[in-house]
Design an enzyme around this catalytic site. Structure first.
Site, short mmCIF file in Angstrom:
data_model
loop_
_atom_site.label_atom_id
_atom_site.label_comp_id
_atom_site.label_asym_id
_atom_site.label_seq_id
_atom_site.Cartn_x
_atom_site.Cartn_y
_atom_site.Cartn_z
N LYS A 1 10.27 -4.47 -12.44
CA LYS A 1 10.18 -5.22 -11.19
C LYS A 1 8.84 -5.94 -11.08
O LYS A 1 7.90 -5.63 -11.82
CB LYS A 1 10.36 -4.26 -10.00
CG LYS A 1 9.29 -3.17 -9.94
CD LYS A 1 9.67 -2.09 -8.93
CE LYS A 1 8.58 -1.05 -8.81
NZ LYS A 1 9.00 0.09 -7.96
N ARG B 1 11.74 6.20 3.04
CA ARG B 1 11.56 4.82 2.64
C ARG B 1 12.95 4.29 2.32
O ARG B 1 13.81 4.32 3.19
CB ARG B 1 10.60 4.80 1.44
CG ARG B 1 9.87 3.52 1.21
CD ARG B 1 9.00 3.57 -0.04
NE ARG B 1 9.81 3.68 -1.26
CZ ARG B 1 9.32 3.56 -2.50
NH1 ARG B 1 8.04 3.36 -2.69
NH2 ARG B 1 10.11 3.65 -3.56
N TYR C 1 -20.74 -17.37 0.49
CA TYR C 1 -20.56 -17.42 1.95
C TYR C 1 -21.36 -16.33 2.64
O TYR C 1 -21.34 -15.17 2.22
CB TYR C 1 -19.08 -17.25 2.31
CG TYR C 1 -18.21 -18.44 2.01
CD1 TYR C 1 -18.46 -19.68 2.65
CD2 TYR C 1 -17.16 -18.36 1.12
CE1 TYR C 1 -17.66 -20.77 2.39
CE2 TYR C 1 -16.35 -19.46 0.87
CZ TYR C 1 -16.60 -20.66 1.51
OH TYR C 1 -15.81 -21.74 1.25
N MET D 1 -12.13 -18.00 -2.86
CA MET D 1 -10.73 -18.11 -3.30
C MET D 1 -10.62 -18.53 -4.76
O MET D 1 -9.80 -18.01 -5.52
CB MET D 1 -9.99 -19.12 -2.42
CG MET D 1 -8.51 -19.22 -2.75
SD MET D 1 -7.68 -20.49 -1.78
CE MET D 1 -7.83 -19.84 -0.12
C1 LIG Z 1 8.94 1.24 -8.64
C2 LIG Z 1 9.99 2.27 -8.74
C3 LIG Z 1 10.08 3.06 -9.90
C4 LIG Z 1 9.05 3.03 -10.99
O1 LIG Z 1 7.95 3.78 -10.56
P1 LIG Z 1 6.68 4.01 -11.49
O2 LIG Z 1 5.85 4.97 -10.75
O3 LIG Z 1 6.04 2.67 -11.60
O4 LIG Z 1 7.17 4.49 -12.78
C5 LIG Z 1 11.14 3.94 -10.01
N1 LIG Z 1 12.06 4.04 -9.01
C6 LIG Z 1 12.00 3.32 -7.90
C7 LIG Z 1 13.04 3.49 -6.86
C8 LIG Z 1 10.95 2.41 -7.70
O5 LIG Z 1 10.88 1.70 -6.58
#
Ligand SMILES: *Cc1c(COP(=O)(O)O)cnc(C)c1O
Length: 390
Positions: A34, A130, A259, A307
């Site tokens: 991801k 979550r 700045y 930036m």
């Molecule tokens: C991001 C995520 C992972 C991977 O987690 P890591 O700690 O980066 O290995 C696995 N499962 C879910 C549901 C996630 O959101």
């Protein structure tokens, strides 16, 4: 001119880390790619060639992008709102995680519309409030999923959960979450579902071992050399960020920099301007704390980050425009690491690597750094485990 800043992705490190987790999990490795593979870009081919058997992502768009890039392995996407394009996911043979009746309904309708059964992983929240179905809604979600199966809309192939405190092997929450997950799997089976894969562990739970005993491990951070538990010595960082000096000048004592003139130099010194700033992912919170590697030496960044640029105090060294400066890397040459950048900005390594901006060129490279990991998987699984537990 080409981009002055370059993010080198060390594919060999990612391959070694992947092989390590394949060994550690007994080849039950889903590579989590991801957020553009945690900022590392096109690494799917590398991880699939090094022992990962499936890929996990958050969104359907991420899954479809991988399919377009030629990934033919199983892909699971787990975070989609009810109005997401589930039809596209089903047609691309992408597994979808389902946490709620609303999403189950949407997936089922999409599957019926395209006349192809959707492959579903039911996701239970084991404790972090979550994503995932709340535990109290789980039995009814399972019952609804069974109805949807009977209609020919979905097939429940998996059950998943995600642990909240797995970076601490001794945290009492781990046992609670494992128990809740086992019970959730049992409830699913009692509902008539027949999931073939159950998966609870991500990187931390895999390294500490608290998520063992299920069919698949979803590993993201670890593939990129990040260990949330801080206990592994086997992983290799996979990024180096460099930039080039844009300009340099000598300044007198009392000169203010940046700045607000927060930083005032206390001696005659040389400053170099680096064309990289918080817009490129250098966290502004690291102002007055961070260092870079210049001509083999650590030098402090001075003044507030802008930036587009930061300023480095190079002491007696007057740099030339175009000279290369290392912002971070694996650390072998004395350069700062991503872990140091995380500490300087009070965050975690994940945030540093996922926020490098689009002005920075990505370059994939296989360097011949010495292997810290034995990639011969038949040998070392038990030894690796023991070393981790010691
Ligand atoms: C991001 C995520 C992972 C991977 O987690 P890591 O700690 O980066 O290995 C696995 N499962 C879910 C549901 C996630 O959101």
């Amino acid at each position: 001119m080409s981009a002055p800043s370059e993010l080198v992705v060390h594919d060999d490190a990612i391959r070694a880390n992947t092989a390590y987790f394949a060994a550690l999990t007994g080849d039950r490795l889903m590579a989590v790619l991801k957020a553009d593979a945690f900022g590392h870009g096109a690494v799917a081919a590398s991880v699939l060639a090094s022992g990962a058997t499936a890929v996990g992502v958050a969104t359907i768009d991420e899954a479809l992008a991988l399919r377009s890039a030629g990934v033919r392995a199983r892909i699971l996407t787990w975070l989609n709102p009810p109005d997401a394009d589930f039809a596209a996911a089903v047609l691309a043979d992408v597994d979808v995680a389902v946490s709620s009746p609303a999403v189950l309904h949407a997936v089922g309708l999409a599957a019926l519309a395209v006349r192809q059964r959707a492959r579903v992983h039911l996701h239970v929240d084991v404790g972090m409030a979550r994503d995932g179905s709340p535990a109290e809604a789980w039995p009814s979600l399972c019952a609804l999923a069974r109805v949807s199966e009977a209609l020919g809309a979905v097939g429940v192939v998996g059950v998943m959960g995600h642990m909240s405190c797995a970076d601490r092997a001794d945290h009492p929450q781990n046992a609670r979450e494992r128990l809740l997950f086992r019970n959730a799997v049992r409830t699913a089976r009692r509902s008539g579902l027949t999931p073939s894969v159950t998966h609870l562990a991500a990187t931390a739970a895999t390294i500490t071992g608290v998520g063992d005993g299920f069919d698949l491990h979803r590993i993201g951070a670890g593939l990129f050399g990040i260990d949330p538990s801080g206990t592994s010595t086997a992983l290799r960082p996979a990024l180096s960020l460099t930039t080039q000096v844009a300009a340099a000048r000598q300044v007198e004592p009392g000169t203010g920099v940046g700045y607000g003139l927060d930083h005032v130099v206390d001696r005659r010194t040389n400053l170099a301007l680096l064309p990289i700033g918080y817009g490129d992912g250098l966290p502004r919170a690291a102002s007055e704390r961070a260092e870079v590697l210049v001509r083999g030496r650590r030098r402090p960044l001075v003044g507030r980050f802008s930036m587009d640029m930061v300023v480095v105090d190079t002491g007696d060294d007057r740099l030339d425009a175009g000279e290369t400066v290392t912002v971070f890397g694996p650390g072998a040459a004395g350069e700062p690491t991503v872990a140091e950048w995380a500490a300087w900005s009070d965050t975690i390594e994940h945030e540093i690597v996922t926020r490098i901006g689009t002005r920075v060129a990505r370059v994939h490279r296989t360097t011949s750094v010495e292997r810290a990991v034995d990639t011969d998987r038949t040998v070392d699984t038990e030894r690796i485990r023991e070393a981790l537990r010691a």
